[in-house]
Scaffold this motif. Structure first.
Motif, short mmCIF file in Angstrom:
data_model
loop_
_atom_site.label_atom_id
_atom_site.label_comp_id
_atom_site.label_asym_id
_atom_site.label_seq_id
_atom_site.Cartn_x
_atom_site.Cartn_y
_atom_site.Cartn_z
N SER A 84 26.51 4.23 -19.75
CA SER A 84 26.58 2.81 -19.41
C SER A 84 25.41 2.33 -18.54
CB SER A 84 27.91 2.53 -18.69
OG SER A 84 28.07 1.16 -18.45
N ASP A 111 23.17 -1.48 -28.73
CA ASP A 111 24.30 -2.33 -28.34
C ASP A 111 24.47 -3.48 -29.33
OD1 ASP A 111 25.19 -0.92 -26.12
OD2 ASP A 111 23.99 -2.07 -24.71
N LYS A 115 27.64 -3.83 -31.90
CA LYS A 115 28.50 -5.01 -31.77
C LYS A 115 28.61 -5.73 -33.11
CE LYS A 115 29.24 -9.25 -29.15
NZ LYS A 115 28.74 -10.12 -28.06
N ALA A 132 34.90 -4.74 -26.25
CA ALA A 132 33.82 -4.41 -25.33
C ALA A 132 33.66 -2.89 -25.29
CB ALA A 132 34.14 -4.96 -23.95
N ARG A 134 30.37 -1.25 -23.63
CA ARG A 134 29.25 -0.74 -22.83
C ARG A 134 29.70 0.18 -21.71
NH1 ARG A 134 24.14 -2.55 -22.73
NH2 ARG A 134 24.08 -2.16 -20.49
N ARG A 135 30.79 -0.16 -21.03
CA ARG A 135 31.20 0.60 -19.85
C ARG A 135 31.64 2.02 -20.18
NH1 ARG A 135 35.27 -3.00 -16.31
NH2 ARG A 135 35.67 -0.89 -15.55
N SER A 233 35.88 -0.05 -24.08
CA SER A 233 36.11 -0.04 -22.64
C SER A 233 37.60 0.10 -22.36
CB SER A 233 35.57 -1.33 -22.01
OG SER A 233 34.17 -1.40 -22.17
#
Length: 270
Positions: A84, A111, A115, A132, A134-135, A233
């Motif tokens: 991340s 990313d 997506k 989501a 990314r984290r 996430s």
């Protein structure tokens, strides 16, 4: 969504994987990311060891920690992982600026690609958009070592346990299981491979199966691979995609614990 992303989503539904050709500027970022990783792996072991996190989840991971099926058969590669864009989780990150900057730039490309592709898939199966991610996702580069005489595989047959893996390898050796048969999958020029994992299977209620794969030792010198392992996430429930989602099903526990099967810690909540 671009036609490239829509076509990739269709290929995943039809064949279980997809090749995506990178634009020239994107391929340049990939080359920079690879060069940074190769330079790191060329460092002395004593220097690389300074970038090992306590839980082996961030920065350098020596060979022997991670495995595909059994701890008795570790993957024959060393790794570097960046979760991340959290460079603060990597010990000694202040000495790795060029590497981390190159990886952040390449990750931004991935990313956007992920997506778009996952949003196309989510809409097909009734979800409104891609979750989501990314984290809970990370870049990892593997630097492969020669297999001992009793082994012909650098990694045993496995699926990655993620939503999707964006994969690039510098040389041949990747093999996949399709229609019950193991077959080599040759890389397309300046392209990345999108491989669904078991999280995708859960989100699609079994419609898209994980792509099982292995890496054969073909004595390719200096072989490396760079993967983007994508997980939803974990800060909110993850329900299977449907026009009428079953909110009693939450996939987060399975997502969080899947790395344990490979000798790695839980997916961190970043």
């Amino acid at each position: 969504m671009t036609s490239r992303e829509d076509e990739a989503a269709g290929e995943i539904r039809a064949t279980g994987f997809a090749w995506v050709r990178l634009e020239p500027s994107e391929a340049d970022l990939l080359r920079s990311a690879l060069a940074g990783g190769r330079a790191f792996f060329a460092l002395p072991e004593s220097v690389k060891a300074q970038h090992v996190s306590e839980d082996m989840n961030h920065g350098y991971r020596p060979m022997g920690q991670e495995y595909s099926v059994s701890a008795e058969r570790p993957d024959l590669n060393e790794c570097f992982a960046l979760w991340s864009d959290r460079s603060d989780m990597v010990p000694g990150a202040d000495r790795l600026g060029q590497l981390l900057q190159a990886w952040a730039a390449y990750r931004a490309v991935l990313d956007a690609l992920v997506k778009g592709v996952v949003t196309c898939l989510a809409r097909h199966f009734g979800g409104a958009c891609a979750p989501a991610f990314r984290r809970a996702s990370y870049l990892q580069m593997n630097n492969y070592c020669a297999a001992p005489a009793q082994r012909d595989l650098l990694q045993d047959l496995h699926e990655d346990g993620h939503l999707v893996t964006v994969h690039y390898a510098s040389g041949p050796g990747l093999e996949v299981r399709l229609d019950g048969r193991i077959q080599p999958l040759e890389a397309a020029a300046e392209s990345v491979l999108l491989m669904p994992g078991s999280v995708m299977t859960g989100l699609t209620s079994g419609a898209i199966r994980p792509l099982y794969h292995q890496v054969r030792d073909l004595a390719v010198p200096d072989r490396v691979s760079l993967m983007y392992f994508v997980n939803p996430s974990l800060d909110k429930p993850v329900h299977p995609w449907s026009h009428e989602p079953d909110t009693s099903v939450d996939l987060r526990d399975a997502i969080r614990s899947r790395p344990l099967a490979f000798g790695l810690p839980h997916v961190p909540d970043l």
